[in-house]
Structure formats: C-alpha cells, structure tokens
Design an enzyme around this catalytic site. Sequence first.
Site, PDB file in Angstrom:
ATOM      1  NE  ARG A 216      -4.211  -1.691   1.906  1.00 23.24           N
ATOM      2  CZ  ARG A 216      -4.958  -2.215   2.763  1.00 23.24           C
ATOM      3  NH1 ARG A 216      -5.010  -2.127   4.040  1.00 23.24           N
ATOM      4  NH2 ARG A 216      -6.174  -2.945   2.511  1.00 23.24           N
TER       5      ARG A 216
ATOM      6  CE  LYS B  20     -21.669 -13.577   7.285  1.00 20.38           C
ATOM      7  NZ  LYS B  20     -21.700 -12.548   8.605  1.00 20.38           N
TER       8      LYS B  20
ATOM      9  N   GLY C 273     -11.188  -7.986  -0.449  1.00 17.80           N
ATOM     10  CA  GLY C 273      -9.810  -8.490   0.352  1.00 17.80           C
ATOM     11  C   GLY C 273      -9.585  -9.832   0.111  1.00 17.80           C
TER      12      GLY C 273
ATOM     13  N   GLY D 210     -14.425  -3.218   0.284  1.00 19.56           N
ATOM     14  CA  GLY D 210     -15.702  -2.590   0.512  1.00 19.56           C
ATOM     15  C   GLY D 210     -15.767  -1.258  -0.529  1.00 19.56           C
TER      16      GLY D 210
HETATM   17  P1  ADP Z   1     -14.074 -10.819  -0.512  1.00 21.71           P
HETATM   18  O1  ADP Z   1     -13.213 -10.454   0.790  1.00 21.71           O
HETATM   19  O2  ADP Z   1     -13.227 -11.154  -1.568  1.00 21.71           O
HETATM   20  O3  ADP Z   1     -15.251 -10.132  -0.784  1.00 21.71           O
HETATM   21  P2  ADP Z   1     -15.664 -12.478   1.295  1.00 21.71           P
HETATM   22  O4  ADP Z   1     -15.229 -11.752   2.260  1.00 21.71           O
HETATM   23  O5  ADP Z   1     -17.295 -12.186   1.270  1.00 21.71           O
HETATM   24  O6  ADP Z   1     -14.761 -12.464  -0.163  1.00 21.71           O
HETATM   25  O7  ADP Z   1     -15.683 -14.083   1.429  1.00 21.71           O
HETATM   26  C1  ADP Z   1     -14.478 -14.771   1.916  1.00 21.71           C
HETATM   27  C2  ADP Z   1     -14.523 -15.980   2.729  1.00 21.71           C
HETATM   28  O8  ADP Z   1     -15.517 -16.777   2.212  1.00 21.71           O
HETATM   29  C3  ADP Z   1     -13.300 -16.829   2.641  1.00 21.71           C
HETATM   30  O9  ADP Z   1     -12.804 -16.577   4.097  1.00 21.71           O
HETATM   31  C4  ADP Z   1     -13.698 -18.075   2.370  1.00 21.71           C
HETATM   32  O10 ADP Z   1     -13.168 -19.111   3.309  1.00 21.71           O
HETATM   33  C5  ADP Z   1     -15.268 -17.950   2.754  1.00 21.71           C
HETATM   34  N1  ADP Z   1     -16.149 -19.162   2.099  1.00 21.71           N
HETATM   35  C6  ADP Z   1     -15.841 -19.092   0.618  1.00 21.71           C
HETATM   36  N2  ADP Z   1     -16.555 -20.512   0.334  1.00 21.71           N
HETATM   37  C7  ADP Z   1     -16.989 -20.888   1.547  1.00 21.71           C
HETATM   38  C8  ADP Z   1     -17.971 -22.021   1.571  1.00 21.71           C
HETATM   39  N3  ADP Z   1     -18.263 -23.165   0.690  1.00 21.71           N
HETATM   40  N4  ADP Z   1     -18.043 -22.323   2.978  1.00 21.71           N
HETATM   41  C9  ADP Z   1     -17.549 -21.432   3.817  1.00 21.71           C
HETATM   42  N5  ADP Z   1     -16.827 -20.372   3.672  1.00 21.71           N
HETATM   43  C10 ADP Z   1     -16.602 -20.064   2.389  1.00 21.71           C
HETATM   44 MG    MG Z   2     -13.513 -10.422   2.647  1.00 21.39          MG
END
Ligand code: ADP
Ligand code: MG
Length: 400
Positions: free
Chosen positions: A43, A204, A357, A380
């Site tokens: 960063r 989620k 992230g 975000g």
């Molecule tokens: P990003 O940071 O890229 O937006 P998120 O924070 O929404 O992504 O989600 C990332 C998390 O989702 C990771 O820690 C990953 O382990 C979890 N994840 C992905 N697939 C599954 C699954 N099938 N069951 C439980 N956790 C999951």
């Molecule tokens: Mg995340």
Amino acid sequence: MPGDGERQVKLSVSDVAVQDKRVLLRVDFNVPLSGEQVADDTRIRAALPTIGHLLERGARLILASHLGRPRGEVLPELRLDPVASRLSELLGRPVRKLDTVVGPAVEEAVKGLAAGEVLLLENLRFEKGEEANDPAFARQLAQTADLLVNDAFGTAHRAHASTAGVAAYIPAVAGLLMLREMEQLSRCLKSPVRPMAAILGGAKVSDKLKVIRRFLELADTLLLGGAMANTFLAALDYPLGASFYEEDLIGEAEKILEESEESSCCLQLPVDLVVARELKAHTPFKTVPVGEVDEGWMAVDIGPETAALFGGIAEEAGTILWNGPLGVFEIAPFHRGTEAVARAVAGSSAFSIAGGGDIVAALEGLGLAGQMGFISTGGGATLKFWEGEPLPGIAALRDK
Ligand code: ADP
Ligand code: MG
C-alpha cells in the site's frame, strides 16, 4: 448511471498547480505491521506515483493515513513510525513523522515545511473526530493545508473527516491511484467488451445483495460460487447438510432467482460441490452433484465440473469482474475451484478485474494476481463502486 465516468468529471492532481502549496495527501497506509516493521509495503508503494508527482512539482507535502482500528484512542502499537521509516527508504529522502494529527506541533512543523519536503501526521484514527467526520476536527485538519489530494481509494466509501469533511474547507482532488481505480472500475461498467461475465463468491449473500442485482443488470452471465451460492441452492430446496448458508436470506435468494428469469443475464449456480465433514487442512473430502450433500457434510468448494463450466465462460468473455473466492481457499485443497477458474481468467483475452480483500489474497497466494487486468486496492469501496452507490470520498472531489 452513478459510479460511471467519474474520471471525466473529477479534478485530479494533474489538473492543479501545486508549487509551494501545502498539500494534505490522504493515503491508505493501513499496512500490516510485525512489531516495529512494516510486514507488507504494497500500500505504501501504491502511493509512490502520487507522492513523486507532487514532490517533483514543488508541493509542501503533508501525508495522512489511518492504521488499524484504534477508535479514537492513542495506541502506541498503531503509531505510524514504522510506516515513516519504510516510506523514507522507498523515497530516498527524509520523512518527518509527527506524534499528533492536529494542533500546535503540526502547525509549527507545517510552517517550517519547504517545497519538496515531506511530513507524516500521526494515525488519523487516534482522533475521535476522524471516523465521526466531526466538522471541528475536519476544519482543524484543513487549516494546515491549501489543498486535499485523496489517494485513499480503499477508504473512499467512508465519510470520514479526512476523506469527506475536509473538502468543506479546502478544495479536494483525486490522486493518481484514486484516478486509476475510478478509471478501471468504471471502464467495465461503461461500454464493456461483451460478453461480460461476473463471478461472485465469498461468504455472505447479505454483504452482496446490491452487487448481485447490479451484475444481473450489467453482465451477460453471473457465476455464483462459495458459501453465498449455498444460500441460493437452499432456495432451490437442495439439501445442504452442514454447509454454511444464510437461512434468513433464502427468501431474498428466491426473489433474485425470479428476477434473473426476467433479466437478460444468465445466472449460473454450481452443478457439483466438494464436500467435507470439517474445515481442516487435508481432511477427507469428496465431490458430489448438487442435491447430494449428505447430512454432516458441508460444501467447501465448487466441484471440477463447475470449475470447468465457469472457466469456459471466462475464456469466452470480453470482460470479467470477480469478487469473492469460490471456496474455502485458505484450507488446502479447497482452493482448487478458485484456482482452476483463476487460471481460465488469466488465460482469457478478456479484460479482467478482481476486487475485494479475500479474492485478492487468494489470487496473490496462487501467484496469479499479476495476470489479472486490474487488481483493485479497495475491498468495501470496490463493491460500493460496482453497486453504483456514490462514494463519499469521490463525491467530495471537485468537479472538472
Ligand atoms: P471478498 O473479501 O473477496 O469480498 P468474502 O469476504 O465475501 O470475500 O468471503 C471470503 C470468505 O468466504 C473466505 O474466508 C472463504 O473461506 C469463505 N468461503 C468461501 N466459500 C465458502 C464455503 N463454501 N463455505 C464456507 N466459507 C466459504
Ligand atoms: Mg472479505
């Protein structure tokens, strides 16, 4: 469309004269520390082009950043001294670090600051007024400068004193990193090369409802994986065993599935899943078709058939947007679905952007980040930008 075309309408550091001006440069130096050392300086490096641009043009530079979540308290372990040392090494010139954010010591130091010199203020979030966007604090921060340059895209979705409030007192313009983020992220919303494939994974549905709906409007195909896909599979009444999904969002997932039938975008869910009994490295696992997740088993990754299906769509795409990993990539071998699709994206001639992230961490871990068209520095903020919401840190910038 909101979120589009900001590059054309916002002033940037390239549009303004800065010689001898006191420039408050809001950067994102929210870096991981290990003791007194910066553990990852990505960063800090990302801000170097804007810092170099301003110093070459004779600005008197006052840098400001947050680090961690001190919530208005002075926490010694979150002081910016390690950041100042690393920055000084990278710039090859001294960086004077102050122990306060505002007040007499800052005013004194700025008075003595010559063109081409660099000051770094203390952690912005040591002040309660920063996250509260307190006008009195914003005014104090603005007092020491003639111009705000905002290069902290990762914080642009927050209306804080240093990203939004300050702009009520001094003009605010975009830094070069901010400009690049706006340009690249809107490039795929405005006249994208088609077909456009959006890939959404992660934990989620609740975090990503708006972006799912936005992609249904914008993309030609929406590929869903990760735990969020489980909620959609539950909405289709597939048994999910012990899988993670959001019970209270099943209704919303049903609605989205209905909406997708009206939309010209094709929504694609996994057709097979990797399932395990526990979230532990090298635990026994198997691949099953959706609909065959037994009691006690949980879906931890997309299966190989799904990976091939998603990969094929990526290979044919003209534009690819990706947020969220497709499985529990942190636990081997449940990174394989994400890896297979990432290899297809890397091999595709499409313009590809990844933001968020965890997907960025996953791609870096796989050594594939360098093969994406653009990696957004926002988590975000990137999602909000894609949702089409105005970002306070961008809205505060002067229009052209
Ligand atoms: P990003 O940071 O890229 O937006 P998120 O924070 O929404 O992504 O989600 C990332 C998390 O989702 C990771 O820690 C990953 O382990 C979890 N994840 C992905 N697939 C599954 C699954 N099938 N069951 C439980 N956790 C999951
Ligand atoms: Mg995340």
